[in-house]
Design an enzyme around this catalytic site. Structure first.
Site, PDB file in Angstrom:
ATOM      1  N   GLU A   1       0.298   3.825   2.460  1.00  0.00           N
ATOM      2  CA  GLU A   1       0.041   2.506   3.035  1.00  0.00           C
ATOM      3  C   GLU A   1      -0.040   1.443   1.949  1.00  0.00           C
ATOM      4  O   GLU A   1      -0.304   1.730   0.789  1.00  0.00           O
ATOM      5  CB  GLU A   1      -1.286   2.531   3.803  1.00  0.00           C
TER       6      GLU A   1
ATOM      7  N   CYS B   1      -8.140   2.086   4.338  1.00  0.00           N
ATOM      8  CA  CYS B   1      -7.174   2.982   3.720  1.00  0.00           C
ATOM      9  C   CYS B   1      -7.202   4.355   4.372  1.00  0.00           C
ATOM     10  O   CYS B   1      -8.256   4.952   4.569  1.00  0.00           O
ATOM     11  CB  CYS B   1      -7.486   3.120   2.227  1.00  0.00           C
TER      12      CYS B   1
END
Length: 362
Positions: free
Chosen positions: A88, A338
């Site tokens: 990501e 995250c």
């Protein structure tokens, strides 16, 4: 690669290349994201172009998902790598209009197992290569250019998936490419590298004289508590960490920045203040306070600190002469913490096999 790396790479393989030609190539490919070397503004020799095309891969990452949180403007990107790994990146708006910073991942998953982090639940699959981190930057930068031609990414933070100092060499190389005038063109002072507190790598970083910003995750100054929250802290005595931070301070001549994930009822009491006073005396600190993300609120009874708890802690830190800065957890409504977006997709996509557990060495 940086231009000097590219020039050396080609010359070692018998291809004539000057540093100036390498700079033009890298500016064309990285700074401007143009893949076809035949369209370079100031041409380079055909033999050199053909060698680069034959020897080097410049394929982009595959964009799997892009999620925007309209409440705060954070944009989360999910990338699939050639081996199927998912990572990501998060585009974060800054106070200056039209300026953004980019939060980058350094690993596929993470081995640190911090109890408040979604990525820690994924475990470690592998390290990212420098090219993968730079490719994520280029992809987000180009997406922003299509959306807002007047805007730019002026900063980068290695605080996404993974422990950057567990992948030290590749992260430093990626940061160097991003700060190169022919690369990402971000000033070194606008690039931040975070670590959970790996002492050997902190010492190496200080002794190598890097000028990127360094943030060390502390979260608790009480050794027993810190080990519960950040298990890898058990590999290094608190005294070792403090000594490493003193060396960082000596190297940079500025306050040392530590991150503090604030948890209600856990790490904002007088015991923490006393531990900071005892262990960090005479070490100028700046504490970045980070709210617990929504995912972790559901785990093990953890909760976000109330405004009163936060204000009380800030007042006590200021009374000690410790500067504070609050870091907001953006994108909370769109799984921007995250690891959250990757975890949603991981079950339906094949993943590469995990690496061995981390035991504290680089």
């Amino acid at each position: 690669m940086r231009p000097t790396d590219l020039a050396a790479f080609l010359r070692e393989r018998g291809v004539a290349c000057t540093d100036a030609e390498a700079r033009r190539v890298q500016a064309h490919v990285i700074s401007h994201s143009r893949g076809d070397l035949a369209t370079i503004a100031r041409p380079v020799p055909k033999r050199m172009r053909e060698a680069i095309d034959a020897m080097l891969d410049r394929a982009p990452l595959e964009l799997v998902d892009r999620v925007r949180d309209d409440d705060d403007g954070f944009v989360k990107y999910l990338f699939r790598h050639p081996d199927g790994a998912l990572t990501e990146a998060v585009r974060i708006p800054l106070h200056q209009p039209g300026r953004f910073t980019l939060c980058l991942s350094s690993q596929v998953g993470c081995a640190m197992r911090c109890v408040f982090c979604a990525t820690g639940k994924l475990g470690l699959t592998r390290n990212l290569r420098a090219w993968e981190m730079v490719a994520a930057f280029c992809a987000v930068r180009d997406d922003l250019a299509r959306e807002r031609p007047d805007a730019r990414i002026s900063g980068a933070v290695f605080m996404g998936q993974g422990e950057p100092f567990h992948n030290y060499d590749e992260v430093i190389r990626a940061a160097q490419v991003l700060s190169d005038p022919c690369g990402g063109r971000i000033t070194q002072e606008a690039i931040t590298i975070s670590t959970v507190g790996l002492v050997p790598q902190i010492l190496r970083y200080a002794r190598e004289g890097h000028t990127f910003r360094l943030i060390v995750s502390l979260t608790s100054a009480i050794p027993e508590k810190r080990v519960r929250l950040l298990p890898v802290a058990g590999r290094f005595a608190m005294e070792e960490l403090v000594a490493a931070l003193r060396e960082v301070h000596a190297a940079i001549g500025k306050r040392v920045t530590v991150a503090w994930v604030l948890m209600g009822g856990v790490n904002h009491g007088d015991d923490e203040i006393e531990a900071l006073r005892t262990r960090f005396a005479d070490l100028p600190l700046r504490v970045n306070l980070i709210d617990l993300n929504r995912w972790a609120e559901d785990e093990d009874g953890m909760r976000r600190a109330t405004d009163d708890e936060r204000h009380e802690l800030v007042a006590k830190l200021h009374a000690m002469g410790i500067a504070t800065q609050r870091r907001y957890s953006g994108g909370r409504n769109k799984h921007a913490a995250c690891g959250m977006l990757a975890a949603q997709h991981a079950e339906s996509m094949p993943q590469p096999p995990p690496e061995a557990p981390f035991y504290g060495e680089s």
